[in-house]
Design an enzyme around this catalytic site. Structure first.
Site, PDB file in Angstrom:
ATOM      1  N   VAL A  15       9.512  82.318  62.885  1.00  0.00           N
ATOM      2  CA  VAL A  15       9.448  83.668  62.543  1.00  0.00           C
ATOM      3  C   VAL A  15       9.329  83.643  60.918  1.00  0.00           C
ATOM      4  O   VAL A  15       9.679  82.616  60.333  1.00  0.00           O
ATOM      5  CB  VAL A  15      10.651  84.582  63.020  1.00  0.00           C
ATOM      6  CG1 VAL A  15      10.552  84.682  64.481  1.00  0.00           C
ATOM      7  CG2 VAL A  15      11.900  83.901  62.611  1.00  0.00           C
ATOM      8  N   CYS A  16       9.078  85.012  60.485  1.00  0.00           N
ATOM      9  CA  CYS A  16       9.121  85.219  58.920  1.00  0.00           C
ATOM     10  C   CYS A  16      10.806  84.600  58.314  1.00  0.00           C
ATOM     11  O   CYS A  16      11.690  84.999  58.989  1.00  0.00           O
ATOM     12  CB  CYS A  16       9.003  86.582  58.500  1.00  0.00           C
ATOM     13  SG  CYS A  16       7.249  87.098  58.877  1.00  0.00           S
ATOM     14  N   PRO A  17      10.494  84.078  57.072  1.00  0.00           N
ATOM     15  CA  PRO A  17       9.489  83.565  56.354  1.00  0.00           C
ATOM     16  C   PRO A  17       9.158  82.164  56.595  1.00  0.00           C
ATOM     17  O   PRO A  17       8.274  81.801  55.774  1.00  0.00           O
ATOM     18  CB  PRO A  17      10.294  83.801  55.030  1.00  0.00           C
ATOM     19  CG  PRO A  17      11.542  83.361  55.185  1.00  0.00           C
ATOM     20  CD  PRO A  17      11.892  83.698  56.600  1.00  0.00           C
ATOM     21  N   TYR A  18       9.411  81.680  57.601  1.00  0.00           N
ATOM     22  CA  TYR A  18       9.066  80.203  57.811  1.00  0.00           C
ATOM     23  C   TYR A  18       7.418  79.911  57.760  1.00  0.00           C
ATOM     24  O   TYR A  18       7.286  78.853  57.045  1.00  0.00           O
ATOM     25  CB  TYR A  18       9.752  79.740  58.903  1.00  0.00           C
ATOM     26  CG  TYR A  18      11.494  80.123  58.946  1.00  0.00           C
ATOM     27  CD1 TYR A  18      12.193  79.563  57.800  1.00  0.00           C
ATOM     28  CD2 TYR A  18      12.060  80.893  59.774  1.00  0.00           C
ATOM     29  CE1 TYR A  18      13.488  79.689  57.761  1.00  0.00           C
ATOM     30  CE2 TYR A  18      13.375  81.090  59.532  1.00  0.00           C
ATOM     31  CZ  TYR A  18      14.028  80.419  58.590  1.00  0.00           C
ATOM     32  OH  TYR A  18      15.423  81.237  58.305  1.00  0.00           O
ATOM     33  N   ASN A  33       3.530  84.542  65.543  1.00  0.00           N
ATOM     34  CA  ASN A  33       4.494  85.565  64.783  1.00  0.00           C
ATOM     35  C   ASN A  33       3.629  86.856  64.165  1.00  0.00           C
ATOM     36  O   ASN A  33       2.987  86.442  63.090  1.00  0.00           O
ATOM     37  CB  ASN A  33       5.471  84.974  64.009  1.00  0.00           C
ATOM     38  CG  ASN A  33       6.392  86.003  63.287  1.00  0.00           C
ATOM     39  OD1 ASN A  33       7.004  86.731  64.164  1.00  0.00           O
ATOM     40  ND2 ASN A  33       6.423  85.807  61.981  1.00  0.00           N
TER      41      ASN A  33
END
Lengths: 468, 82
Positions: free
Chosen positions: B19-22, B46
């Site tokens: 998921v964000c920010p990965y 995502n």
């Protein structure tokens, strides 16, 4: 380095990179949830199941006995509601958590395929009641799309007070803290309480923890932290079943009562009123940037070139987590002082409209302008860590770096009581700011200062304008 | 994060589940390892990353070759390193 930091997660089979920080875990409201609710409302009109208007919490008239009944249902064609059970509960209202596999979460028609069968089976019960508030989160597991319904039934005589109910969950707050870290657990419960507190609701608080996790020792620790927090604050624990999810979620269904009318009365907002925030906001930026700088050396070097050392970043992250894990009960008591009793009219000594800034960040001002059908001008954006928020947005780590969890409150306040409200908030430890004012009625519009562009990417709201 | 080389000058990084920010972070990290002109294919599921990954890549001067939906809510973003 990241493997050391995330060891506690890896040891219990959890990848923290699959868990969103704070409120980022929700299904998109504007493109998915709200259109789906519109369809459900039309489909079930006249069936006995009524959908509440879009509110941050469900508000009903209280009775002597309040009961909560938790039921966990599968979604889609596996929906397993027992209509006879719903008849036995005979609810007045309910709040529900939907955990949806992400392939169903970005399109409202796919989302509908999952949730609609549950509502259809509930309607088969023939019980007339209200669907108070839903809350939808995303899972990366295709096998764990579920709904957790907390049915509320009321018995005995009517009381001269309101019962307010809310539910909220998050995945994690700080991935660099342990999975069962006390502040993480308390932050998740405080985040659910925030929608009660912003309405000035602070009496008879009851908490039904909402914890999804399969590893029993970790779940036990999480529940212990929740119980300690509830006891320390003289709240009441409601014992309810929990869900054995492989993907962690933390939160609660919370209930409280108030003898005052809630500040949800946009029609009493008038030109000249002031916009107050109880403190600076944007709690998620320092957490996101700190975690990113641990994972990626390049980010760490870039943050340092931006003038922020790793030590400073960690301090800001810890400050944000501290705020997230502190209940806004004292602010609730201040708001409560400026509300009319049931049966009285809203006058110029009352706060007509208040909202929790948490998830939406600056978009909350647009929601409030819509509720008040008013034109609002915001002069400043007080963020906890403006440089870090600017960095988070500039580097695409966050598209809205004003967002938070268990965040500040925004109050639209008559000018005549503005100084008193500010003084009362300061006395109980807050740092309130007057950040703008209401310019007129009859058209919902928000003007924001140009500095907003440093914190929010692709501003996409029809009534929100940025000053030149 | 594993970068797989699947043909000459073409690499794949599978970021499904993140998921964000990965996804933005790992895309940046993967691109650091490629040579100029090489292609990186990033697979994500995502939805918000469908906006942030291409924007972040373009802001760093790389070229988006194509974005395709491989199956419902699973996307492949192909990037040529500058």
């Amino acid at each position: 380095m990241e493997s050391d930091v995330f060891e506690k997660y890896n040891n219990v089979g959890v990848n923290p990179l699959e868990l969103a920080c704070g409120c980022a875990v929700k299904v998109d409201l504007y493109d998915v949830v709200y259109p789906a609710i519109g369809e459900l409302r039309n489909k079930f009109r006249g069936s006995g199941l009524e959908f509440s208007p879009r509110n941050d919490a469900e508000i009903v008239r209280a009775k002597e006995i309040i009961e909560i009944h938790r039921r966990i249902y599968a979604l889609g064609d596996k929906a397993n509601v027992d209509p006879e059970d719903v008849r036995r509960i005979d609810p007045v209202t309910c709040v529900a958590l939907f955990q949806v596999f992400q392939q169903y979460a970005n399109d409202h028609s796919r989302f509908m395929k999952l949730v609609e069968p549950v509502y259809s089976e509930i309607v088969e019960s023939g019980v007339r009641f209200r669907f108070g508030k839903g809350h939808s989160i995303i899972t990366t597991s295709p096998y764990e799309s579920i709904a957790i319904f907390d049915f509320i039934s009321l018995k005995g005589r009517d009381l001269d007070k309101f019962l307010v109910v809310n539910n909220d969950t998050i995945n994690i707050i700080d991935p660099t803290a342990g999975i069962d870290d006390r502040r993480q657990v308390i932050g998740a419960i405080c985040n659910a309480l925030n929608d009660l507190f912003v309405l000035g609701v602070c009496d008879e608080i009851q908490i039904a923890p909402l914890i999804g996790f399969s590893e029993s020792d970790v779940r036990k620790n999480i529940l212990e932290h929740a119980k300690e927090f509830i006891k320390e604050n003289n709240f009441r624990l409601l014992e309810v079943p929990q869900y054995n999810s492989s993907r962690l979620f933390l939160g609660a269904t919370v209930l409280g009562t108030s003898e005052k009318q809630p500040p949800v009365r946009g029609e009493f907002v008038e030109a000249g009123m002031k916009v107050i925030v109880t403190r600076s906001f944007g709690e998620l930026s320092p957490i996101t940037v700190y975690v990113s700088s641990i994972i990626n050396d390049e980010i760490r070097s870039e943050v340092e070139r931006f003038g922020i050392s790793l030590d400073e970043l960690k301090k800001e992250k810890d400050r944000a987590v501290g705020l997230i894990s502190s209940p806004n009960l004292k602010a609730a008591k201040v708001i409560n002082k400026y509300l009319p009793k049931i049966g009285e009219r809203f006058k110029e000594e009352h706060i007509p409209l208040a909202s929790d800034i948490s998830g939406p960040g600056i978009y909350i001002f647009a929601e409030m302008a819509e509720k008040a059908n008013a034109s609002i001008e915001i002069d400043e954006i007080p963020l906890l860590s403006p440089e870090i928020s600017e960095y988070a947005n500039r580097t695409f780590l966050m598209t809205n770096s004003t967002a938070g969890t268990n965040g500040a409150f925004c109050l639209i306040t008559p000018d005549s009581i503005c100084d008193d409200v500010i003084d009362d908030l300061k006395k109980v430890g807050y740092s309130p700011h007057i950040i703008g004012s209401v310019k007129g009625k009859g058209e919902a519009k928000v003007k924001m200062p140009k500095e907003l562009l440093k914190y929010v990417r692709n501003i996409n709201h029809p009534i929100l304008e940025v000053n030149d | 994060m594993n970068i797989k080389k699947f043909s000459n000058g073409k690499y794949l990084v599978d970021l499904k589940g993140l998921v964000c920010p990965y996804p933005v972070l790992f895309t940046k990290r993967a691109l650091e390892k490629l040579k100029s002109g090489e292609i990186l294919e990033i697979v994500i599921d995502n939805p918000p990353s469908l906006d942030t990954v291409p924007e972040a890549v373009k802001a760093s001067g790389h070229e988006i070759v194509e974005v395709i939906e491989m199956e419902p809510s699973v996307w492949k973003i192909s990037v040529r390193k500058r």
